[in-house]
Design an enzyme around this catalytic site. Structure first.
Site, PDB file in Angstrom:
ATOM      1  N   VAL A  74      -0.416   2.122  -2.784  1.00  0.00           N
ATOM      2  CA  VAL A  74      -1.801   1.867  -3.366  1.00  0.00           C
ATOM      3  C   VAL A  74      -2.070   3.288  -3.388  1.00  0.00           C
ATOM      4  CG1 VAL A  74      -3.923   1.281  -2.839  1.00  0.00           C
ATOM      5  CG2 VAL A  74      -2.306  -0.219  -2.091  1.00  0.00           C
ATOM      6  N   GLU A 106      10.867  -1.245   6.382  1.00  0.00           N
ATOM      7  CA  GLU A 106      11.248  -0.003   7.093  1.00  0.00           C
ATOM      8  C   GLU A 106       9.973   0.748   6.795  1.00  0.00           C
ATOM      9  OE1 GLU A 106      13.733  -0.969   4.710  1.00  0.00           O
ATOM     10  OE2 GLU A 106      15.211  -1.730   5.804  1.00  0.00           O
ATOM     11  N   ASN A 111       4.216   7.684   8.628  1.00  0.00           N
ATOM     12  CA  ASN A 111       3.420   7.055   7.650  1.00  0.00           C
ATOM     13  C   ASN A 111       2.516   6.029   8.756  1.00  0.00           C
ATOM     14  OD1 ASN A 111       1.924   5.420   5.878  1.00  0.00           O
ATOM     15  ND2 ASN A 111       3.859   5.113   4.688  1.00  0.00           N
ATOM     16  N   TYR A 118       0.773  -2.610   9.423  1.00  0.00           N
ATOM     17  CA  TYR A 118       1.872  -3.646   9.671  1.00  0.00           C
ATOM     18  C   TYR A 118       1.812  -4.221  10.878  1.00  0.00           C
ATOM     19  CZ  TYR A 118       4.281  -1.342   5.554  1.00  0.00           C
ATOM     20  OH  TYR A 118       4.391  -1.051   4.374  1.00  0.00           O
TER      21      TYR A 118
END
Length: 154
Positions: A74, A106, A111, A118
């Site tokens: 994004v 993955e 990050n 997630y």
């Protein structure tokens, strides 16, 4: 008030905008050829638009009752507004419609924002791939593997 998102299949004509986002989001971006190959081989490639402008994209592959998230990005100036979560939910619906029972991905340990997303979406860490990603200074970074059971996903 924000404009609602629109999801649609990615097309070759979208690649310049997709590449611009990819290069903004990643120190080691995919090439236009990789995106073109994903379209040609029939991966499920989607863009998310707001007010007629592409603000992100997602790509999954499916087969053998599982799906793999290959890339979700994004635009940085549109993050933290729910677009990434909306894209992940849409990709999950698409994977389930293709018969997938599990969804895998993955992510770089660096990050942190993606990892939070997630985990919010109920993915579970299932392992690591040592030195999977290129990193600055000719280094390498591990990949954290996540999985989610989507067999009952509605």
């Amino acid at each position: 008030m924000s404009t609602p998102w629109n999801f649609r299949a990615m097309a070759d004509a979208d690649l310049p905008q997709v590449m611009a986002i990819e290069e903004l989001c990643h120190a080691f971006p995919w090439t236009e050829g990789i995106f073109g190959d994903c379209l040609r081989v029939g991966y499920h490639c989607w863009v998310i638009e707001q007010a007629g402008e592409i603000i992100g994209y997602g790509i999954i592959s499916t087969g053998a009752e599982e799906a793999h998230v290959l890339n979700v990005s994004v635009r940085p100036d549109r993050r933290r507004q729910g677009a990434g979560e909306a894209m992940m939910n849409m990709l999950t619906v698409q994977a389930r419609a293709k018969g997938a029972h599990s969804l895998y991905l993955e992510v770089r340990p660096s990050n942190v924002g993606a990892m939070r997303l997630y985990e919010k979406l109920m993915f579970n860490e299932i392992g690591r791939r040592k030195d999977y990603y290129p990193a600055a200074g000719n280094g390498r970074e591990d990949a954290i593997l996540y999985a989610k059971d989507i067999h009952q996903f509605v």
